[in-house]
Design an enzyme around this catalytic site. Structure first.
Site, mmCIF file in Angstrom:
data_model
loop_
_atom_site.group_PDB
_atom_site.id
_atom_site.type_symbol
_atom_site.label_atom_id
_atom_site.label_comp_id
_atom_site.label_asym_id
_atom_site.label_seq_id
_atom_site.Cartn_x
_atom_site.Cartn_y
_atom_site.Cartn_z
ATOM 1 N N HIS A 78 0.959 -1.372 0.007
ATOM 2 C CA HIS A 78 0.065 -0.027 0.011
ATOM 3 C C HIS A 78 0.821 1.376 0.076
ATOM 4 C CE1 HIS A 78 -2.911 -2.678 1.978
ATOM 5 N NE2 HIS A 78 -3.091 -2.816 0.761
ATOM 6 N N HIS A 145 5.277 -1.915 11.088
ATOM 7 C CA HIS A 145 5.042 -1.457 9.801
ATOM 8 C C HIS A 145 5.529 -0.029 9.803
ATOM 9 C CE1 HIS A 145 2.395 -4.729 8.251
ATOM 10 N NE2 HIS A 145 2.524 -4.961 9.468
HETATM 11 ZN ZN ZN Z 1 1.412 0.342 4.328
#
Ligand code: ZN
Length: 185
Positions: A78, A145
């Protein structure tokens, strides 16, 4: 298959888009470097876990095998930012086992792709079921993350934990408890 020329062009365009002078000394080699780096970071795209899990050894016992703290680095699809952490893999052999390093190799095959953590966990569990045909598999991933710590909600240290169970691990709570006990040691 990675197209290094395209990545190089895209990296130069990205720098231009940032208002940078791509010709300046510090950036001159950057697009090339990024292309080479991507080849390494996404090497798993051209690999199958089959090559690592094909060779098995016969065994008599049938106790749980747990390999924990397998460090991995992956890239979130993403944001194209890294997420990294540890994988813990357990399986119940059905007469055969693989070399221990092969579990780490399997993690690598799937981590070195554009990923989301949930899918990475699923792919590892499914690959073991398919190629090793054990009685059950349990895979747990814990990762940080960068897209959550460096940007957005900016919560450093947040760990995302994902879990997948297959076969007997999905059916017997006792086996899952054994997994957690072995993790605690
Ligand atoms: Zn991400």
């Amino acid at each position: 298959m990675i197209d290094k020329t395209k990545i190089e062009q895209a990296a130069a365009l990205l720098l231009e888009g940032m208002g940078e002078d791509v010709g300046r000394e510090g950036l001159k080699e950057t697009p090339k470097r990024i292309a080479r780096m991507y080849e390494e970071l996404f090497a798993g795209m051209d690999q199958s876990p089959k090559e690592h899990l094909e060779k098995t050894f016969s065994i008599q016992g049938n106790g749980m095998v747990l390999e924990k703290d397998i460090v991995f680095y992956s890239i979130c699809e993403h944001h194209l930012l890294p997420f990294y952490g540890k994988a813990h893999i357990a399986y119940l052999p059905d007469g055969k086992v693989v070399g221990l390093s092969k579990l780490a190799r399997t993690v690598e095959v799937y981590a070195r792709r554009l990923q989301i953590q949930e899918q990475l966990t699923t792919q590892i569990a499914d690959a073991l079921m398919e190629y090793l045909q054990p009685k059950g598999v349990m895979v747990m991933l814990e990762a940080e993350h960068m897209c959550m710590t460096m940007r957005g909600v900016k919560k450093p240290g947040t760990q995302t934990v994902t879990l997948e169970t297959r076969g007997l691990f999905a059916q017997e709570e006792k086996l899952q408890e054994d997994f957690w006990h072995m993790m605690d040691r």
